[in-house]
Write a protein that holds these residues in place. Structure first.
Motif, PDB file in Angstrom:
ATOM      1  N   LEU A 254       0.749  -1.469  -0.223  1.00 56.62           N
ATOM      2  CA  LEU A 254      -0.113  -0.010   0.029  1.00 56.62           C
ATOM      3  C   LEU A 254       1.154   0.758  -0.180  1.00 56.62           C
ATOM      4  O   LEU A 254       0.559   2.075  -0.749  1.00 56.62           O
ATOM      5  N   GLN A 255       1.923   1.329   1.042  1.00 56.79           N
ATOM      6  CA  GLN A 255       2.894   2.406   0.557  1.00 56.79           C
ATOM      7  C   GLN A 255       3.325   2.826  -0.659  1.00 56.79           C
ATOM      8  O   GLN A 255       3.412   4.308  -1.159  1.00 56.79           O
ATOM      9  N   HIS A 256       3.200   1.541  -1.808  1.00 56.79           N
ATOM     10  CA  HIS A 256       3.643   1.916  -3.170  1.00 56.79           C
ATOM     11  C   HIS A 256       2.711   2.886  -4.006  1.00 56.79           C
ATOM     12  O   HIS A 256       3.231   2.865  -5.380  1.00 56.79           O
ATOM     13  N   ILE A 257       1.806   2.289  -3.376  1.00 53.79           N
ATOM     14  CA  ILE A 257       0.331   3.068  -4.372  1.00 53.79           C
ATOM     15  C   ILE A 257      -0.152   4.292  -3.084  1.00 53.79           C
ATOM     16  O   ILE A 257      -1.225   5.437  -3.820  1.00 53.79           O
ATOM     17  N   ALA A 258      -0.158   4.170  -2.186  1.00 50.74           N
ATOM     18  CA  ALA A 258      -0.447   5.268  -1.081  1.00 50.74           C
ATOM     19  C   ALA A 258      -0.062   6.206  -0.413  1.00 50.74           C
ATOM     20  O   ALA A 258      -0.576   6.988  -0.340  1.00 50.74           O
ATOM     21  N   GLY A 259       1.441   5.777  -0.320  1.00 46.86           N
ATOM     22  CA  GLY A 259       1.988   6.521   0.477  1.00 46.86           C
ATOM     23  C   GLY A 259       2.795   7.963  -0.673  1.00 46.86           C
ATOM     24  O   GLY A 259       2.444   7.421  -0.853  1.00 46.86           O
ATOM     25  N   HIS A 260       3.295   8.498   0.453  1.00 44.77           N
ATOM     26  CA  HIS A 260       3.993   9.420  -0.522  1.00 44.77           C
ATOM     27  C   HIS A 260       4.925   8.982  -0.515  1.00 44.77           C
ATOM     28  O   HIS A 260       5.862   8.613   0.433  1.00 44.77           O
ATOM     29  N   PRO A 261       5.914   9.518  -1.229  1.00 47.98           N
ATOM     30  CA  PRO A 261       5.671  10.446  -2.405  1.00 47.98           C
ATOM     31  C   PRO A 261       4.923  10.053  -3.943  1.00 47.98           C
ATOM     32  O   PRO A 261       4.199   9.948  -4.781  1.00 47.98           O
ATOM     33  N   TYR A 262       4.574   8.013  -3.950  1.00 38.94           N
ATOM     34  CA  TYR A 262       4.208   7.476  -4.702  1.00 38.94           C
ATOM     35  C   TYR A 262       2.398   8.035  -4.892  1.00 38.94           C
ATOM     36  O   TYR A 262       2.700   7.319  -6.090  1.00 38.94           O
ATOM     37  N   ARG A 263       1.900   7.775  -4.190  1.00 40.02           N
ATOM     38  CA  ARG A 263       0.340   8.466  -4.537  1.00 40.02           C
ATOM     39  C   ARG A 263       0.623   9.603  -5.308  1.00 40.02           C
ATOM     40  O   ARG A 263      -0.090   9.229  -6.761  1.00 40.02           O
ATOM     41  N   SER A 264       0.766  10.180  -5.127  1.00 36.57           N
ATOM     42  CA  SER A 264       1.456  11.516  -6.757  1.00 36.57           C
ATOM     43  C   SER A 264       2.045  10.994  -7.270  1.00 36.57           C
ATOM     44  O   SER A 264       1.467  11.344  -8.641  1.00 36.57           O
ATOM     45  N   LEU A 265       2.904  10.374  -7.236  1.00 32.36           N
ATOM     46  CA  LEU A 265       3.844   9.788  -8.737  1.00 32.36           C
ATOM     47  C   LEU A 265       3.178   8.693  -9.252  1.00 32.36           C
ATOM     48  O   LEU A 265       3.131   9.180 -10.866  1.00 32.36           O
ATOM     49  N   GLY A 266       2.366   8.205  -8.904  1.00 35.06           N
ATOM     50  CA  GLY A 266       1.109   7.299  -9.695  1.00 35.06           C
ATOM     51  C   GLY A 266       0.138   7.686  -9.752  1.00 35.06           C
ATOM     52  O   GLY A 266       0.230   7.647 -11.640  1.00 35.06           O
ATOM     53  N   LEU A 471       1.789  16.976  -4.723  1.00 32.12           N
ATOM     54  CA  LEU A 471       3.285  16.822  -5.084  1.00 32.12           C
ATOM     55  C   LEU A 471       4.390  18.062  -4.698  1.00 32.12           C
ATOM     56  O   LEU A 471       4.919  17.707  -4.193  1.00 32.12           O
ATOM     57  N   ARG A 472       3.760  19.059  -5.630  1.00 29.97           N
ATOM     58  CA  ARG A 472       4.350  20.472  -5.159  1.00 29.97           C
ATOM     59  C   ARG A 472       4.423  20.361  -3.454  1.00 29.97           C
ATOM     60  O   ARG A 472       5.479  21.000  -2.871  1.00 29.97           O
ATOM     61  N   THR A 473       3.405  20.363  -2.667  1.00 31.87           N
ATOM     62  CA  THR A 473       3.668  20.705  -1.121  1.00 31.87           C
ATOM     63  C   THR A 473       4.405  20.331  -0.853  1.00 31.87           C
ATOM     64  O   THR A 473       5.087  20.237   0.079  1.00 31.87           O
ATOM     65  N   LEU A 474       4.322  18.285  -0.346  1.00 31.04           N
ATOM     66  CA  LEU A 474       5.561  17.902  -0.354  1.00 31.04           C
ATOM     67  C   LEU A 474       7.049  18.421  -0.264  1.00 31.04           C
ATOM     68  O   LEU A 474       7.744  18.050   0.330  1.00 31.04           O
ATOM     69  N   ALA A 475       6.930  18.341  -2.192  1.00 28.83           N
ATOM     70  CA  ALA A 475       8.424  18.950  -2.306  1.00 28.83           C
ATOM     71  C   ALA A 475       9.001  20.711  -1.884  1.00 28.83           C
ATOM     72  O   ALA A 475      10.003  20.273  -1.077  1.00 28.83           O
ATOM     73  N   THR A 476       7.368  21.302  -1.165  1.00 34.08           N
ATOM     74  CA  THR A 476       8.177  22.896  -0.909  1.00 34.08           C
ATOM     75  C   THR A 476       8.785  22.158   0.549  1.00 34.08           C
ATOM     76  O   THR A 476       9.085  22.786   0.880  1.00 34.08           O
ATOM     77  N   THR A 477       7.332  21.614   1.186  1.00 37.12           N
ATOM     78  CA  THR A 477       8.220  21.312   2.805  1.00 37.12           C
ATOM     79  C   THR A 477       9.372  20.240   3.069  1.00 37.12           C
ATOM     80  O   THR A 477       9.864  21.015   3.597  1.00 37.12           O
ATOM     81  N   LYS A 478       9.720  19.856   1.841  1.00 38.84           N
ATOM     82  CA  LYS A 478      10.891  18.895   2.071  1.00 38.84           C
ATOM     83  C   LYS A 478      12.254  20.471   1.944  1.00 38.84           C
ATOM     84  O   LYS A 478      13.258  19.695   2.346  1.00 38.84           O
ATOM     85  N   SER A 479      11.662  20.619   0.849  1.00 41.04           N
ATOM     86  CA  SER A 479      13.474  21.796   0.663  1.00 41.04           C
ATOM     87  C   SER A 479      12.813  23.486   1.860  1.00 41.04           C
ATOM     88  O   SER A 479      14.068  23.686   2.145  1.00 41.04           O
ATOM     89  N   ALA A 480      11.866  23.505   2.533  1.00 43.23           N
ATOM     90  CA  ALA A 480      11.757  24.530   4.127  1.00 43.23           C
ATOM     91  C   ALA A 480      12.414  24.392   4.850  1.00 43.23           C
ATOM     92  O   ALA A 480      13.371  23.105   5.408  1.00 43.23           O
TER      93      ALA A 480
END
Length: 480
Positions: A254-266, A471-480
């Protein structure tokens, strides 16, 4: 002066050749068999079952992709690729010998399974065998090979059908499959450190099969049976989630289809693919029956999306040296929205068909940009020992996009045609390659049906904004 190794430099030449051959084989079969359906129908009969020659292949390919993913991690991509190439080649050759449509469909299931394992092993091999600076180019090369075969397969199939028969479309698999095996058996990566013990989650695979098949039927019917099939999807999906949570090594984590970032990447590429293929799969019918183009002219209509996809994938590999992959995916989605919107507007206005083609090209560019960047982000987010599972889960989601997009496009098109003509038989005969005079009423209904498909496709493309924003929100959070 030190030169940077390329995909065909001595150390990567054999593995690149093996991957290219595998991708080319799968892409050729997917397109060439569709071109052979009219001859096949005349020989074997049962026009009502023709669609299953394609659907069975797509269904098995998507399902076996997720079964092969854990095996790639457990025993290595080399063994999986070699076995898959053998299954694909032998079942394809056997398909050329059949005299019964039911046997052909069964063999297409087997061949589709081989293609799913080939793709899963190839994705893992790209992630494991090449250095990070070559990986974007390797994925772009795969898209290019797929695009070239998508463009060339109808022409190759036409030549084969003119000088021989539809059976040779399948016979050609055997020698090319053997060549795949010879080039891969000493070059593909073996299992990684910390690999799991080989095992197959048959219960999870069975539930995934029920979900996939019921989804295809539900989308294809668009009637009361759809409600029944959607209920089956819901129940089987719920049981799959329960099973995946309780099983140590489920077929699909489930991590690879529903977890971040896999859900948005898929989800982002999957929705884009669903949108594009809903329209592109019937563009030939639209320009021939709806716009009065000849069969020869209409055959070229499918290439605009394919050429756009190839262009986008190669552009993505170049942009990744200067821009973040999330930004490239965003650019890809923007191109997809512009493209699908353009296709819908020009189809609705009954205006220049060039506008429809331009929209499909832009959609293809968007998919190429987004899918290539998503695969690089997937590699960065995944441990090497789990790359088979993660890559297979990602490909499984995209396969659902191909299948559902094709089925949804057919269902919407035939729904509109049926309401306007009172029968879908003339259009079904056209799709089967039969000689039917497309009079004004048929032409008008096909144009209206394609327009409805294009509008729904734009809405589906618009839905991709949701996972892309996450996905953009997650990327922004990680870079902050």
């Amino acid at each position: 002066m030190t030169t940077t190794p390329g995909l065909l430099s001595p150390e990567y030449r054999k593995i690149s050749t093996a991957i290219y051959l595998g991708i080319a084989l799968v892409a050729f079969e997917g397109t060439a068999v569709a071109a052979a359906l009219p001859q096949l129908a005349a020989d074997l009969g049962r026009i009502d079952l023709l669609s299953w020659v394609i659907t069975a292949f797509l269904f098995a390919s998507g399902l076996v992709t997720i079964i092969a993913g854990p095996l790639v991690d457990a025993i290595g991509s080399r063994k999986v690729f070699v076995a898959a190439a053998a299954i694909f080649a032998v079942s394809g050759f056997a398909a050329g010998l059949v005299t019964n449509i039911f046997v052909l469909i069964a063999l297409r299931l087997v061949q589709g399974g081989g293609s799913g394992a080939l793709i899963a092993a190839s994705i893992a091999a790209v992630n494991l065998a090449y250095p990070s600076n070559l990986t974007p180019r390797a994925f772009a090369a795969n898209s290019t090979i797929w695009g070239i075969m998508g463009a060339a397969a109808p022409a190759i199939a036409a030549v084969v059908l003119n000088i021989a028969s539809w059976r040779w479309i399948f016979f050609i698999n055997l020698p090319l499959g053997m060549l795949c095996i010879l080039t891969a058996r000493s070059t593909f990566p073996e299992q990684q450190d910390g690999a799991e013990t080989p095992s197959i989650d048959w219960i999870g695979a069975g539930l995934a099969a029920v979900v996939t098949l019921a989804t295809i039927v539900a989308v294809d019917e668009l009637g009361y049976r759809s409600l029944i099939m959607l209920s089956v999807v819901g129940i089987a999906g719920y049981l799959f989630i329960l099973h995946a949570r309780r099983t140590e090594r489920p077929v699909l984590r489930l991590q690879h289809i529903a977890g971040h970032p896999y859900r948005s990447l898929g989800l982002t590429p999957t929705l884009m693919v669903t949108s594009a293929f809903a329209t592109n799969i019937y563009i030939t019918l639209y320009v021939s029956a709806g716009r009065g183009w000849s069969a020869g002219e209409s055959a070229w209509a499918v290439l605009f999306l394919v050429i756009g996809w190839t262009t986008g994938a190669n552009t993505s590999s170049l942009l990744q040296a200067r821009f973040h992959e999330v930004d490239i995916m965003t650019l890809g989605l923007a191109s997809g929205l512009i493209g699908s919107g353009t296709t819908a507007i020009f189809a609705w206005a009954d205006s220049s068909v060039i506008g429809v083609f331009a929209g499909l090209f832009a959609s293809g560019v968007g998919i190429g940009l987004a899918t290539n960047a998503a695969l690089i982000l997937l590699r960065a987010a995944t441990e090497p020992r789990l790359i088979g599972r993660a890559g297979a889960a990602h490909q499984f989601m995209r396969n659902q996009g191909f299948t559902i997009g094709s089925a949804a496009g057919a269902a919407i098109l035939l729904l509109v045609v049926g309401r306007e003509l009172g029968s879908v038989e003339p259009v079904q005969q056209l799709l089967a390659g039969e000689e039917v005079v497309a009079g004004p009423l048929i032409a008008s209904s096909v144009r209206d049906g394609f327009t409805a498909v294009a509008v729904v496709a734009f809405v589906i493309m618009l839905l991709a904004v949701v996972p892309m924003r996450a996905l953009r929100t997650l990327a922004t959070t990680k870079s902050a």
